[in-house]
Design an enzyme around this catalytic site. Structure first.
Site, short mmCIF file in Angstrom:
data_model
loop_
_atom_site.label_atom_id
_atom_site.label_comp_id
_atom_site.label_asym_id
_atom_site.label_seq_id
_atom_site.Cartn_x
_atom_site.Cartn_y
_atom_site.Cartn_z
N LEU A 6 -16.57 15.84 -5.28
CA LEU A 6 -15.89 14.54 -5.27
C LEU A 6 -15.57 14.17 -3.83
O LEU A 6 -14.92 14.94 -3.11
CB LEU A 6 -14.60 14.61 -6.10
CG LEU A 6 -13.69 13.36 -6.03
CD1 LEU A 6 -14.40 12.10 -6.49
CD2 LEU A 6 -12.41 13.58 -6.85
N ILE A 7 -16.04 12.99 -3.42
CA ILE A 7 -15.78 12.50 -2.05
C ILE A 7 -14.98 11.21 -2.15
O ILE A 7 -15.38 10.28 -2.86
CB ILE A 7 -17.09 12.17 -1.32
CG1 ILE A 7 -18.05 13.34 -1.34
CG2 ILE A 7 -16.82 11.74 0.11
CD1 ILE A 7 -19.32 13.08 -0.55
N SER A 8 -13.89 11.13 -1.41
CA SER A 8 -13.13 9.87 -1.38
C SER A 8 -13.70 8.96 -0.28
O SER A 8 -14.29 9.44 0.69
CB SER A 8 -11.64 10.15 -1.12
OG SER A 8 -11.45 10.67 0.17
N SER A 11 -17.65 4.42 -0.06
CA SER A 11 -18.31 3.11 -0.15
C SER A 11 -19.04 2.77 1.14
O SER A 11 -19.88 1.87 1.16
CB SER A 11 -17.28 2.02 -0.46
OG SER A 11 -16.34 1.93 0.59
N SER A 12 -18.71 3.44 2.22
CA SER A 12 -19.33 3.11 3.52
C SER A 12 -19.21 4.32 4.46
O SER A 12 -18.62 5.34 4.11
CB SER A 12 -18.61 1.91 4.16
OG SER A 12 -17.27 2.25 4.47
N GLY A 13 -19.79 4.17 5.63
CA GLY A 13 -19.58 5.13 6.71
C GLY A 13 -19.97 6.56 6.41
O GLY A 13 -20.92 6.83 5.68
N TYR A 157 -2.20 5.08 13.43
CA TYR A 157 -3.37 5.78 12.87
C TYR A 157 -3.45 7.21 13.41
O TYR A 157 -3.63 8.17 12.65
CB TYR A 157 -4.65 4.99 13.20
CG TYR A 157 -5.92 5.76 12.90
CD1 TYR A 157 -6.33 6.00 11.59
CD2 TYR A 157 -6.72 6.25 13.95
CE1 TYR A 157 -7.50 6.71 11.32
CE2 TYR A 157 -7.88 6.96 13.68
CZ TYR A 157 -8.27 7.18 12.37
OH TYR A 157 -9.42 7.90 12.11
P1 NDP Z 1 -15.32 3.47 7.06
O1 NDP Z 1 -14.33 2.38 7.23
O2 NDP Z 1 -16.76 3.13 7.00
O3 NDP Z 1 -14.95 4.34 5.77
C1 NDP Z 1 -13.63 4.49 5.30
C2 NDP Z 1 -13.68 4.63 3.82
O4 NDP Z 1 -12.35 4.86 3.33
C3 NDP Z 1 -14.18 3.36 3.12
O5 NDP Z 1 -15.04 3.73 2.08
C4 NDP Z 1 -12.90 2.74 2.59
O6 NDP Z 1 -13.09 1.97 1.40
C5 NDP Z 1 -12.15 4.00 2.23
N1 NDP Z 1 -10.76 3.72 1.91
C6 NDP Z 1 -9.80 3.18 2.68
N2 NDP Z 1 -8.67 3.07 1.98
C7 NDP Z 1 -8.92 3.56 0.74
C8 NDP Z 1 -8.17 3.71 -0.46
N3 NDP Z 1 -6.89 3.37 -0.56
N4 NDP Z 1 -8.79 4.26 -1.56
C9 NDP Z 1 -10.06 4.64 -1.50
N5 NDP Z 1 -10.83 4.49 -0.40
C10 NDP Z 1 -10.25 3.96 0.70
O7 NDP Z 1 -15.06 4.45 8.29
P2 NDP Z 1 -15.52 5.96 8.60
O8 NDP Z 1 -16.69 6.34 7.78
O9 NDP Z 1 -15.63 6.02 10.06
O10 NDP Z 1 -14.23 6.77 8.17
C11 NDP Z 1 -14.28 7.91 7.32
C12 NDP Z 1 -13.26 8.91 7.79
O11 NDP Z 1 -13.59 9.30 9.12
C13 NDP Z 1 -11.82 8.37 7.85
O12 NDP Z 1 -10.94 9.36 7.34
C14 NDP Z 1 -11.57 8.17 9.34
O13 NDP Z 1 -10.22 8.33 9.67
C15 NDP Z 1 -12.42 9.31 9.90
N6 NDP Z 1 -12.78 9.17 11.32
C16 NDP Z 1 -13.61 8.16 11.75
C17 NDP Z 1 -13.93 8.08 13.09
C18 NDP Z 1 -14.83 7.03 13.64
O14 NDP Z 1 -14.82 6.84 14.85
N7 NDP Z 1 -15.63 6.33 12.84
C19 NDP Z 1 -13.38 9.02 14.07
C20 NDP Z 1 -12.54 10.05 13.51
C21 NDP Z 1 -12.27 10.10 12.18
P3 NDP Z 1 -13.16 0.36 1.38
O15 NDP Z 1 -14.60 0.06 1.64
O16 NDP Z 1 -12.75 0.01 0.01
O17 NDP Z 1 -12.23 -0.13 2.43
#
Ligand code: NDP
Length: 294
Positions: A6-8, A11-13, A157
């Protein structure tokens, strides 16, 4: 046997990419997304299509990590289908940018909720089953800011990610004797390739934010621009999801406690190595050396 994963925030990234790669390794992956019927309908459909085309088992599941009900429903649905969750990836997160003073307390609480408290909701739902079976794997997507470079205008953050890291460090020790492993994946700044920077939130108190422009004009643009400049041209965000998939595929006992993926190298790797070492040494002095995950 395939892992049930299970991955939270898939939806993106990093989360979306890792879900696809872990499924490609043969595991059954539940890609947690909030609002699958609405804002993330396209992402869910893309995951289903990808699964069909590649013949992998990738299943979008409704998961708003800010909601007890949503977390409970997602986890109990998976447990009803498989009777276990082997791997839980805390990946959901949200960044905000702006001067700390301009965020309302309610906003700061919300940032903590999304990045920290959410993991407690998921852990309390998933860990009882892992403890009962005496096996499991928790992966946390942390942040290099926890121990490395911390430019201003990212305060709430960064504070939340530091709290998440502290929770993961303590919990890991409490899970060792249950046979549950932990890895903290520590990405540096990836200003492109995910929605992290593009979707970042801003302070509600716009008057205070505007006042800061008098002394700190353009600071966030400078920070974001310089972070992008420091990032090597021959690397992209796929290295993070590649590593997440590699870690899940490792056998129990082979998984590292912490992994850094920080192409611009803000120094967090060095500081974490020292901090983790010192914390582990102190455990030894308390006759708790068996709690250290090697
Ligand atoms: P994205 O914004 O692409 O991904 C973040 C994800 O978290 C999205 O799927 C978003 O969903 C989801 N999300 C946010 N709030 C909720 C919620 N309440 N319930 C469920 N899902 C939620 O960014 P990243 O892929 O970069 O981020 C992924 C992780 O990596 C995060 O924990 C971030 O802190 C960490 N990170 C990222 C870095 C970077 O430079 N990119 C650096 C260091 C850490 P939705 O689409 O619905 O908003």
């Amino acid at each position: 046997m395939n892992n049930i994963v299970l991955i939270s925030g898939a939806s993106s990234g990093f989360g979306a990419a890792a879900a696809g790669k872990i499924a490609a390794n043969g595991d059954i992956v539940y890609a947690g997304m909030r609002d699958i019927a609405g804002r993330n309908a396209e992402a869910a459909e893309a995951a289903r299509k990808d699964a069909d085309e590649r013949g992998v088992d990738l299943r979008p599941v409704e998961l708003d990590v800010s909601s007890d009900e949503s977390v409970g429903a997602a986890v109990s649905g998976i447990l009803a289908a498989h009777e276990r969750i082997d791997v839980l990836v805390h990946n959901a997160g949200h960044m905000v940018t702006g001067p700390v003073e301009a965020f309302t307390p309610a906003q700061v609480a919300e940032i903590y909720d999304t990045n920290v408290i959410s993991t407690q909701r998921l852990n309390r739902a998933v860990l009882p089953g892992m403890r009962q079976r005496g096996t499991g794997y928790l992966m946390w997507v942390g942040s290099s800011s926890t121990k490395g470079g911390t430019p201003p205008y990212l305060g709430p953050y960064f504070a939340a990610k530091a709290a998440e890291d502290a929770l993961a460090v303590s919990l890991a020790k409490e899970l060792v004797r249950w046979g549950i492993e932990t890895t903290i994946v520590v990405p540096g700044s990836f200003t492109s390739g995910t929605n992290h920077f593009a979707h970042s939130g801003h302070p509600e108190d716009s008057d205070t934010a505007a006042a800061y422009e008098l002394r700190y004009a353009g600071l966030m643009e400078q920070v974001a621009g310089k972070l992008a400049e420091l990032f090597p041209a021959d690397v992209d965000a796929s290295i993070v999801s590649d590593e997440m998939a590699r870690l899940v595929a490792l056998r129990s006992g082979e998984r590292p406690f912490r992994v850094h993926l920080d192409p611009a190298d803000d120094g967090s790797g060095v500081v974490s190595a020292v901090a983790d070492h010192i914390q582990n040494e102190f455990l030894g002095r308390l006759d708790l050396g068996d709690l250290v995950q090697r």
